[in-house]
Design a protein around this motif. Structure first.
Motif, short mmCIF file in Angstrom:
data_model
loop_
_atom_site.label_atom_id
_atom_site.label_comp_id
_atom_site.label_asym_id
_atom_site.label_seq_id
_atom_site.Cartn_x
_atom_site.Cartn_y
_atom_site.Cartn_z
N UNK A 5 -17.36 -68.21 56.56
CA UNK A 5 -17.33 -68.45 55.13
C UNK A 5 -18.75 -68.27 54.62
N UNK A 6 -18.92 -67.54 53.54
CA UNK A 6 -20.26 -67.25 53.02
C UNK A 6 -20.37 -67.57 51.55
N UNK A 7 -21.42 -67.07 50.95
CA UNK A 7 -21.72 -67.29 49.54
C UNK A 7 -21.96 -65.93 48.88
N UNK A 8 -21.35 -65.70 47.73
CA UNK A 8 -21.61 -64.50 46.95
C UNK A 8 -22.50 -64.88 45.78
N UNK A 30 -37.12 -62.49 49.29
CA UNK A 30 -35.72 -62.87 49.50
C UNK A 30 -35.31 -62.68 50.96
N UNK A 31 -35.62 -61.52 51.53
CA UNK A 31 -35.26 -61.25 52.92
C UNK A 31 -35.99 -62.20 53.86
N UNK A 32 -37.25 -62.50 53.57
CA UNK A 32 -37.99 -63.47 54.38
C UNK A 32 -37.31 -64.83 54.36
N UNK A 33 -36.87 -65.26 53.18
CA UNK A 33 -36.15 -66.53 53.04
C UNK A 33 -34.83 -66.51 53.83
N UNK A 34 -34.06 -65.45 53.66
CA UNK A 34 -32.77 -65.33 54.35
C UNK A 34 -32.96 -65.38 55.86
N UNK A 35 -33.89 -64.56 56.37
CA UNK A 35 -34.10 -64.48 57.81
C UNK A 35 -34.70 -65.77 58.38
N UNK A 36 -35.53 -66.47 57.60
CA UNK A 36 -36.14 -67.72 58.08
C UNK A 36 -35.09 -68.81 58.29
N UNK A 37 -33.93 -68.66 57.65
CA UNK A 37 -32.84 -69.61 57.82
C UNK A 37 -31.80 -69.14 58.82
N UNK A 38 -32.05 -67.98 59.46
CA UNK A 38 -31.11 -67.46 60.44
C UNK A 38 -29.86 -66.87 59.81
N UNK A 39 -29.96 -66.46 58.56
CA UNK A 39 -28.82 -65.90 57.84
C UNK A 39 -28.93 -64.38 57.77
#
Length: 60
Positions: A5-8, A30-39
């Motif tokens: 289940x994800x978020x749009x 944005x990509x740095x934030x996403x990757x830092x959370x393992x997403x």
């Protein structure tokens, strides 16, 4: 196997300091934030003007 289940996300992002938000600068942060959370992120983005209209030459 459980289906993920994800978020749009749908919306626009502007700065509060009156300066332009450059597409590449936003994507880098944005990509740095996403990757830092393992997403992971799947989708697209584009540069827009103050009225929310797409500036086609800057798409990614």
């Amino acid at each position: 196997m459980k289906r993920p289940i994800g978020v749009q996300i749908e919306g626009c992002i502007y700065t509060n300091n009156g300066e332009d938000l450059k597409h590449d600068a936003f994507l880098d942060a944005y990509i740095e934030f996403i990757e830092s959370n393992g997403w992971n992120f799947g989708g697209g983005s584009c540069q827009i003007d103050q009225e929310g209209k797409r500036l086609v030459e800057n798409e990614s």
